[in-house]
Scaffold this motif. Structure first.
Motif, PDB file in Angstrom:
ATOM      1  N   THR A  95       0.810  -1.222   0.000  1.00  0.00           N
ATOM      2  CA  THR A  95       0.000   0.000   0.000  1.00  0.00           C
ATOM      3  C   THR A  95       0.843   1.272   0.000  1.00  0.00           C
ATOM      4  OG1 THR A  95      -0.200   0.043   2.414  1.00  0.00           O
ATOM      5  CG2 THR A  95      -1.913  -1.141   1.179  1.00  0.00           C
ATOM      6  N   GLY A  97       2.721   4.371  -1.299  1.00  0.00           N
ATOM      7  CA  GLY A  97       2.751   5.173  -2.522  1.00  0.00           C
ATOM      8  C   GLY A  97       4.149   5.203  -3.101  1.00  0.00           C
ATOM      9  N   TYR A  98       5.151   5.266  -2.221  1.00  0.00           N
ATOM     10  CA  TYR A  98       6.550   5.174  -2.632  1.00  0.00           C
ATOM     11  C   TYR A  98       7.411   4.852  -1.421  1.00  0.00           C
ATOM     12  CZ  TYR A  98       6.972   9.973  -0.822  1.00  0.00           C
ATOM     13  OH  TYR A  98       6.938  11.089  -0.034  1.00  0.00           O
ATOM     14  N   ASP A 123       8.289   3.102  -6.500  1.00  0.00           N
ATOM     15  CA  ASP A 123       6.850   2.963  -6.316  1.00  0.00           C
ATOM     16  C   ASP A 123       6.533   1.473  -6.262  1.00  0.00           C
ATOM     17  OD1 ASP A 123       4.126   2.854  -6.387  1.00  0.00           O
ATOM     18  OD2 ASP A 123       3.901   3.951  -8.265  1.00  0.00           O
ATOM     19  N   GLN A 125       3.813  -0.158  -5.217  1.00  0.00           N
ATOM     20  CA  GLN A 125       2.412  -0.557  -5.117  1.00  0.00           C
ATOM     21  C   GLN A 125       2.146  -1.844  -5.897  1.00  0.00           C
ATOM     22  OE1 GLN A 125      -0.297   2.594  -6.042  1.00  0.00           O
ATOM     23  NE2 GLN A 125       0.616   3.977  -4.562  1.00  0.00           N
ATOM     24  N   ASN A 153       5.645   6.357   1.962  1.00  0.00           N
ATOM     25  CA  ASN A 153       4.434   7.155   1.800  1.00  0.00           C
ATOM     26  C   ASN A 153       3.207   6.297   2.056  1.00  0.00           C
ATOM     27  OD1 ASN A 153       2.230   7.901  -0.483  1.00  0.00           O
ATOM     28  ND2 ASN A 153       3.071   9.724   0.494  1.00  0.00           N
ATOM     29  N   VAL A 154       2.386   6.682   3.008  1.00  0.00           N
ATOM     30  CA  VAL A 154       1.094   6.083   3.347  1.00  0.00           C
ATOM     31  C   VAL A 154       1.216   4.798   4.173  1.00  0.00           C
ATOM     32  CG1 VAL A 154      -1.132   5.227   2.491  1.00  0.00           C
ATOM     33  CG2 VAL A 154      -0.007   7.122   1.324  1.00  0.00           C
ATOM     34  N   ASP A 155       1.988   3.811   3.739  1.00  0.00           N
ATOM     35  CA  ASP A 155       2.032   2.504   4.386  1.00  0.00           C
ATOM     36  C   ASP A 155       2.637   2.622   5.789  1.00  0.00           C
ATOM     37  OD1 ASP A 155       2.238  -0.190   5.060  1.00  0.00           O
ATOM     38  OD2 ASP A 155       2.772  -0.768   3.021  1.00  0.00           O
TER      39      ASP A 155
END
Length: 172
Positions: A95, A97-98, A123, A125, A153-155
């Motif tokens: 998940t 983003g990068y 990236d 994903q 990013n995000v995860d």
């Protein structure tokens, strides 16, 4: 055909020129290598943090500190040009983003957060496993520190795989 005689030079010591020349010999040339021996599971790197390391392979000059909180921190004993290398491997990044790996000098990214920074960007994903390498040369002064950082990013639950490495040496 002409032949030139060969010469040999035998000396007891070599000294720098009085104009400020510098000569560095082993074992005085700093070199280091460390790795992560045990995986670090479920890590939140949504804010940049030091990439964890916990085992030294070698540390010529004793300039490297390692732990899983502060990562691998190399402190330059002399000003000069240094080569550094980072290998980082992750899983559970589906998940993200990068994934970004950056070299920090004195706890700040080199050239800030711009595209000029020493950086690896991926990236991942849709992929479970990701690995990246970052190598470069950098000029730093005596007392400055080099530390690899990671950001996801995000995860919020990234696994750092065992075998990640950080190494380098003084070029001159």
């Amino acid at each position: 055909m002409e032949y030139w005689p060969l010469s040999k030079l035998f000396v007891d010591e070599i000294q720098p020129k009085t104009t400020g020349g510098i000569i560095t010999f082993n074992p005085n040339r700093p070199a280091w290598s460390c790795y992560l021996e045990n995986a670090q599971d479920g890590q939140n790197f949504t804010t940049a943090r030091a990439l964890p390391f916990n085992t030294k392979e070698f540390d010529i000059g004793n300039n490297l500190s390692v732990d899983t909180t502060n990562g691998g921190v190399f402190t330059a004993p002399v000003s000069g040009i240094y080569q550094f290398n980072i290998l980082a491997a992750f899983n559970s990044t589906t998940t993200a983003g990068y994934i970004s790996i950056k070299m920090y000098v004195d706890n700040a990214p080199v050239h800030g957060n711009t595209s000029l920074s020493y950086r690896y960007l991926e990236d991942p994903q849709g992929g479970e496993y990701t690995s990246g390498t970052l190598s470069s040369i950098i000029q730093i002064t005596s007392g400055q520190t080099l530390t690899p950082y990671i950001r996801s990013n995000v995860d919020t639950s990234v696994n750092i795989r065992k075998g990640c490495r950080f190494n380098g040496f003084l070029v001159g």
